[in-house]
Design a protein around this motif. Structure first.
Motif, PDB file in Angstrom:
ATOM      1  N   GLU A  24       1.160  -1.204   0.392  1.00  0.00           N
ATOM      2  CA  GLU A  24       0.165   0.069  -0.175  1.00  0.00           C
ATOM      3  C   GLU A  24       0.915   1.157  -0.078  1.00  0.00           C
ATOM      4  OE1 GLU A  24      -2.411  -3.380   1.168  1.00  0.00           O
ATOM      5  OE2 GLU A  24      -0.742  -2.565   1.805  1.00  0.00           O
ATOM      6  N   LEU A  25       2.172   1.427   0.719  1.00  0.00           N
ATOM      7  CA  LEU A  25       2.325   2.879   0.657  1.00  0.00           C
ATOM      8  C   LEU A  25       3.547   2.739  -0.795  1.00  0.00           C
ATOM      9  CD1 LEU A  25       3.753   4.999   2.597  1.00  0.00           C
ATOM     10  CD2 LEU A  25       5.120   3.713   3.523  1.00  0.00           C
ATOM     11  N   LYS A  26       4.131   1.657  -0.970  1.00  0.00           N
ATOM     12  CA  LYS A  26       4.867   2.060  -2.375  1.00  0.00           C
ATOM     13  C   LYS A  26       3.995   2.438  -3.312  1.00  0.00           C
ATOM     14  CE  LYS A  26       8.455  -1.361  -1.580  1.00  0.00           C
ATOM     15  NZ  LYS A  26       9.775   0.051  -1.759  1.00  0.00           N
ATOM     16  N   ALA A  27       2.244   1.848  -2.977  1.00  0.00           N
ATOM     17  CA  ALA A  27       1.285   2.287  -4.493  1.00  0.00           C
ATOM     18  C   ALA A  27       1.079   3.697  -4.293  1.00  0.00           C
ATOM     19  CB  ALA A  27      -0.124   1.463  -4.203  1.00  0.00           C
ATOM     20  N   LEU A  28       0.559   4.281  -2.776  1.00  0.00           N
ATOM     21  CA  LEU A  28       0.374   5.509  -2.467  1.00  0.00           C
ATOM     22  C   LEU A  28       1.954   6.222  -3.393  1.00  0.00           C
ATOM     23  CD1 LEU A  28      -1.245   5.219   1.020  1.00  0.00           C
ATOM     24  CD2 LEU A  28      -1.689   5.921  -1.667  1.00  0.00           C
ATOM     25  N   GLN A  29       2.894   6.108  -3.131  1.00  0.00           N
ATOM     26  CA  GLN A  29       3.990   7.037  -2.754  1.00  0.00           C
ATOM     27  C   GLN A  29       4.300   7.140  -4.639  1.00  0.00           C
ATOM     28  OE1 GLN A  29       6.953   4.352  -1.073  1.00  0.00           O
ATOM     29  NE2 GLN A  29       6.850   5.778   1.205  1.00  0.00           N
ATOM     30  N   GLY A  30       3.796   6.036  -5.403  1.00  0.00           N
ATOM     31  CA  GLY A  30       3.956   6.159  -6.694  1.00  0.00           C
ATOM     32  C   GLY A  30       2.522   7.283  -7.404  1.00  0.00           C
ATOM     33  N   PHE A  31       2.129   7.508  -6.523  1.00  0.00           N
ATOM     34  CA  PHE A  31       0.909   8.389  -7.544  1.00  0.00           C
ATOM     35  C   PHE A  31       1.681  10.322  -7.522  1.00  0.00           C
ATOM     36  CE2 PHE A  31      -2.169   5.513  -6.817  1.00  0.00           C
ATOM     37  CZ  PHE A  31      -3.815   6.120  -7.679  1.00  0.00           C
ATOM     38  N   GLY A  32       2.183  10.306  -6.528  1.00  0.00           N
ATOM     39  CA  GLY A  32       3.005  11.409  -6.971  1.00  0.00           C
ATOM     40  C   GLY A  32       1.867  12.964  -6.401  1.00  0.00           C
ATOM     41  N   GLU A  33       2.489  13.425  -6.875  1.00  0.00           N
ATOM     42  CA  GLU A  33       1.492  14.603  -6.671  1.00  0.00           C
ATOM     43  C   GLU A  33      -0.435  14.565  -6.757  1.00  0.00           C
ATOM     44  OE1 GLU A  33       1.894  17.592  -4.881  1.00  0.00           O
ATOM     45  OE2 GLU A  33       3.148  15.857  -4.255  1.00  0.00           O
ATOM     46  N   LEU A  34      -0.263  13.703  -7.996  1.00  0.00           N
ATOM     47  CA  LEU A  34      -2.060  13.162  -8.195  1.00  0.00           C
ATOM     48  C   LEU A  34      -2.858  13.104  -6.853  1.00  0.00           C
ATOM     49  CD1 LEU A  34      -1.101  11.300 -11.500  1.00  0.00           C
ATOM     50  CD2 LEU A  34      -1.786  13.781 -11.034  1.00  0.00           C
ATOM     51  N   LEU A  35      -1.915  12.328  -6.026  1.00  0.00           N
ATOM     52  CA  LEU A  35      -2.572  11.969  -4.606  1.00  0.00           C
ATOM     53  C   LEU A  35      -3.494  13.393  -3.779  1.00  0.00           C
ATOM     54  CD1 LEU A  35      -3.161   9.382  -3.021  1.00  0.00           C
ATOM     55  CD2 LEU A  35      -1.322  10.130  -1.622  1.00  0.00           C
ATOM     56  N   HIS A  36      -3.421  14.677  -4.597  1.00  0.00           N
ATOM     57  CA  HIS A  36      -3.929  15.674  -4.467  1.00  0.00           C
ATOM     58  C   HIS A  36      -5.032  15.572  -5.061  1.00  0.00           C
ATOM     59  CE1 HIS A  36      -1.030  17.588  -2.080  1.00  0.00           C
ATOM     60  NE2 HIS A  36       0.002  17.978  -2.752  1.00  0.00           N
ATOM     61  N   ALA A  37      -5.121  15.098  -6.088  1.00  0.00           N
ATOM     62  CA  ALA A  37      -6.417  15.450  -6.901  1.00  0.00           C
ATOM     63  C   ALA A  37      -7.162  13.566  -6.328  1.00  0.00           C
ATOM     64  CB  ALA A  37      -6.235  14.480  -8.333  1.00  0.00           C
ATOM     65  N   VAL A  38      -7.626  13.571  -5.233  1.00  0.00           N
ATOM     66  CA  VAL A  38      -8.170  12.019  -5.021  1.00  0.00           C
ATOM     67  C   VAL A  38      -8.477  12.550  -3.831  1.00  0.00           C
ATOM     68  CG1 VAL A  38      -7.738   9.655  -3.429  1.00  0.00           C
ATOM     69  CG2 VAL A  38      -6.650  10.696  -5.490  1.00  0.00           C
ATOM     70  N   ASP A  39      -9.586  12.372  -3.859  1.00  0.00           N
ATOM     71  CA  ASP A  39     -10.928  13.055  -2.429  1.00  0.00           C
ATOM     72  C   ASP A  39     -11.051  12.108  -1.639  1.00  0.00           C
ATOM     73  OD1 ASP A  39     -11.602  15.049  -4.222  1.00  0.00           O
ATOM     74  OD2 ASP A  39     -12.291  13.326  -5.549  1.00  0.00           O
ATOM     75  N   ALA A  40     -10.824  11.037  -1.857  1.00  0.00           N
ATOM     76  CA  ALA A  40     -11.316   9.944  -0.631  1.00  0.00           C
ATOM     77  C   ALA A  40     -10.674   8.490  -0.704  1.00  0.00           C
ATOM     78  CB  ALA A  40     -12.435   9.134  -0.146  1.00  0.00           C
ATOM     79  N   ILE A  41      -9.986   8.094  -0.008  1.00  0.00           N
ATOM     80  CA  ILE A  41      -9.347   6.484   0.633  1.00  0.00           C
ATOM     81  C   ILE A  41     -10.125   5.563   0.901  1.00  0.00           C
ATOM     82  CG2 ILE A  41      -7.024   5.091   0.357  1.00  0.00           C
ATOM     83  CD1 ILE A  41      -5.811   7.731  -0.189  1.00  0.00           C
ATOM     84  N   LEU A  42     -10.104   4.168   0.267  1.00  0.00           N
ATOM     85  CA  LEU A  42     -10.783   3.312   0.954  1.00  0.00           C
ATOM     86  C   LEU A  42      -9.418   2.557   0.759  1.00  0.00           C
ATOM     87  CD1 LEU A  42     -12.873   2.011   2.726  1.00  0.00           C
ATOM     88  CD2 LEU A  42     -13.780   1.261   0.793  1.00  0.00           C
ATOM     89  N   ALA A  43      -8.949   1.862   1.784  1.00  0.00           N
ATOM     90  CA  ALA A  43      -7.687   1.238   1.978  1.00  0.00           C
ATOM     91  C   ALA A  43      -7.253   0.152   3.391  1.00  0.00           C
ATOM     92  CB  ALA A  43      -6.148   1.878   2.181  1.00  0.00           C
TER      93      ALA A  43
END
Length: 227
Positions: A179-198
């Motif tokens: 999970e952490l590696k996948a999230l890190q791979g979003f980079g700044e695009l994570l700002h465009a995600v509104d909610a995360i179900l993890a």
């Protein structure tokens, strides 16, 4: 029967027997109750989601209780066969689905990407388990029955413009310790995600590859809080 097939068969039997324990039966009963309530409240046919989506029923029911707007785009990292996404579609039937699943034996719905999301672009090994649910990237467990070479990609390297996707965007993340590696791979695009179900592993998870506090800290830098 080959030794490999016999071992896989034995693991499957052990898995089935695990679900027949008192704790396993109680867990299934809780899932079924949550799924029934979810379907009844949203006029969906409960039997359409049994047995494939049983394990996701409590999660989706709890998600439906949050005061969040219904997602119009769902990014499914670790899609498997879209068991959870089919339940989420009860809440958001018109949502666009982007599915990321490296296991060639799985067939998710929506726009399908046969790769594993990670923090680097390259190749790795997917260690597949007998039931497919616990397949892991780069970490072999005792329950591994087959190995497959796969691609790993950073999400921010795919050229996807999240600003063009229907909002709000939900990221569903269930990648067995990656999970952490996948999230890190979003980079700044994570700002465009509104909610995360993890899915977040706990200290008893033998395949845990990061401290959950590191994951929470990473999400906090992008404005996310736990619910």
């Amino acid at each position: 029967m080959s030794a490999e097939k016999a071992d896989a068969s034995n693991r499957t039997r052990r898995l089935q027997l695990h679900h027949l324990t008192p704790a396993g039966l109680a867990r299934i009963a809780c899932h079924l109750r949550a799924g029934y309530r979810l379907c009844r409240e949203n006029s969906a046919r409960f039997l359409d989601y049994v047995p494939a989506s049983i394990n996701s029923m409590t999660t989706v029911w709890n998600y439906s209780r949050l005061s969040l707007p219904r997602p119009q785009t769902i990014i499914d990292a670790g899609a498997n066969n879209s068991q959870m996404i089919r339940l989420l579609q009860i809440l958001s039937p018109a949502a666009r689905i982007l599915s990321f699943e490296p296991n060639p034996d799985c067939h998710p719905i929506g726009d399908c990407y046969k790769m594993a999301l990670s923090d680097t672009n390259g190749e790795s090994i997917l260690y597949i388990t007998s039931d497919d649910y616990g397949s892991r990237v780069g970490v072999r467990g005792d329950d591994c029955v087959r190995e497959v070479a796969i691609q790993t990609r950073r999400f921010d390297s795919l050229g996807l413009d999240l600003s063009t996707l229907p909002k709000p965007i939900l990221l569903k993340l269930d990648v067995e310790g990656h999970e952490l590696k996948a999230l890190q791979g979003f980079g700044e695009l994570l700002h465009a995600v509104d909610a995360i179900l993890a899915e977040v592993p706990n200290d008893r998870d033998e395949h845990k590859r990061y401290d959950s506090l590191d994951l929470y800290a990473h999400l906090g830098r992008y404005g996310f809080v736990s619910s």
